[in-house]
Scaffold this active site. Structure first.
Site, PDB file in Angstrom:
ATOM      1  N   LYS A 111       0.806  -1.226   0.000  1.00  0.00           N
ATOM      2  CA  LYS A 111       0.000   0.000   0.000  1.00  0.00           C
ATOM      3  C   LYS A 111       0.838   1.275   0.000  1.00  0.00           C
ATOM      4  O   LYS A 111       0.334   2.341  -0.364  1.00  0.00           O
ATOM      5  CB  LYS A 111      -0.953  -0.005   1.206  1.00  0.00           C
ATOM      6  N   LYS A 192      -7.220 -12.185  -6.683  1.00  0.00           N
ATOM      7  CA  LYS A 192      -8.350 -12.263  -5.767  1.00  0.00           C
ATOM      8  C   LYS A 192      -9.467 -11.325  -6.209  1.00  0.00           C
ATOM      9  O   LYS A 192      -9.209 -10.221  -6.696  1.00  0.00           O
ATOM     10  CB  LYS A 192      -7.893 -11.887  -4.353  1.00  0.00           C
ATOM     11  N   LYS A 195     -13.150  -5.324  -5.225  1.00  0.00           N
ATOM     12  CA  LYS A 195     -13.872  -4.165  -5.758  1.00  0.00           C
ATOM     13  C   LYS A 195     -12.930  -3.075  -6.235  1.00  0.00           C
ATOM     14  O   LYS A 195     -13.349  -2.134  -6.907  1.00  0.00           O
ATOM     15  CB  LYS A 195     -14.826  -3.612  -4.712  1.00  0.00           C
TER      16      LYS A 195
END
Length: 327
Positions: A111, A192, A195
């Site tokens: 991230k 995976k 969204k």
């Protein structure tokens, strides 16, 4: 009885992968132990969030928990920020953990990569997660493979604290779901379902209508073989669709494979869409009802009171053992 804790961030959207991989299991766990389900809105602050959206997403997640079958009489459902002990113990865990441990976290690396600005909270996120778990004498934590590293950090800092300051925390064990724990993308079975994928056709949202679900499943990638069989290595896309079918229908993969022997992907996908629509329809109806119900706030307030009663006991013990003055 097992003491089970799980926390989910309010992010505004829920996929079929989230439901099969975690949320569906939360309902089943209510019969296995004392369950504490936390909407971890403080974790959402590690990256910038619009305040109005964060409030909205928090209530949406609470409504979804209830819609899938979480019973507030059996489980404790609450919002993390409503119990201040989470933040306080999070600081104690920061002071117990080491920078090197935090910097090695895979999610932090992923991230923060390529970002001009990274918050301190993104680095120390695992310390707050450890506090979330340890506050409730948690014995078991349902986690995916991608969260296992964070739970190992929780165990490490809990054991370190216990050695330095005396027995304070229960050391939690992971509960890793073997079947259906990782639902993959409809457009790429190596990734995976998420969204965050810019291709909306790659995932099924729990609030997608029937036509949208049918369209997404119809367009889901398969392979050129044309046979419906389970083989994760050689047929990952079809195997992923079979996993979704089995999880939603509660049938075995073997039963499903036998049903479509000698039949093509067209019939299989058509029936899979019907199974998914049938699974999600009652959840969607309940979600609409809960979002319009004033009872939702009352349930969260009562949940926070119950959680606080447990957290206060642990926090008092941690303060005393660490040498913090209390009166």
């Amino acid at each position: 009885m097992k003491q089970i804790f799980s926390g989910v961030q309010p992010s505004g959207s829920f996929t079929l992968g989230n439901y099969i991989g975690a949320m569906k299991r939360f309902v089943d766990l209510q019969t296995e132990g004392n369950c504490i389900y936390c909407i971890v809105n403080l974790h959402s602050l590690t990256v910038p969030k619009d305040p109005a959206l964060l409030r909205e997403y928090t209530m949406q997640l609470a409504a979804m928990y209830l819609s899938i079958g979480i019973d507030p009489e059996k489980a404790i459902l609450f919002i993390q920020s409503q119990v201040p002990e989470h933040a306080e113990l999070g600081w104690l865990m920061q002071c117990t953990g080491y920078i090197g441990e935090l910097e090695r976290m895979t999610q932090y690396k992923d991230k923060s990569e390529g970002k001009d600005v990274v918050t301190g909270g993104l680095l120390t996120y695992p310390a707050l997660m450890a506090a979330d778990i340890l506050l409730y004498n948690t014995t078991h934590v349902p986690v995916g493979e991608d969260q296992k590293q964070h739970l190992e950090f929780t165990r490490d800092v809990a054991e370190r604290f216990n050695r330095k300051y005396g027995e304070t925390f229960v050391i939690p064990e992971p509960m890793i779901q073997q079947f259906g724990g990782r639902i993959m993308s409809l457009d790429d079975p190596t990734k995976k379902m998420s969204k965050s994928n810019p291709n909306a056709g790659s995932y099924i949202a729990l609030l997608d209508d029937a036509k949208t679900i049918e369209k997404k499943i119809k367009r889901a990638v398969t392979d050129s073989e044309g046979a419906v069989r389970y083989d994760k290595e050689n047929k990952p896309a079809v195997s992923n669709l079979l996993t979704i079918y089995a999880a939603c229908s509660s049938e075995s993969i073997e039963t499903i494979v036998n049903r479509y022997e000698g039949r093509g992907y067209g019939d299989f996908k058509k029936d899979l869409a019907e199974v998914v629509v049938t699974t999600l329809a009652p959840i969607q109806q309940e979600y609409t009802r809960w979002m319009e119900s004033p009872e939702l706030s009352d349930i969260l307030k009562k949940g926070a009171e119950r959680a606080s009663a447990l957290a206060t006991v642990t926090m008092d013990k941690a303060r005393k053992n660490m040498g913090l003055v209390t009166f």
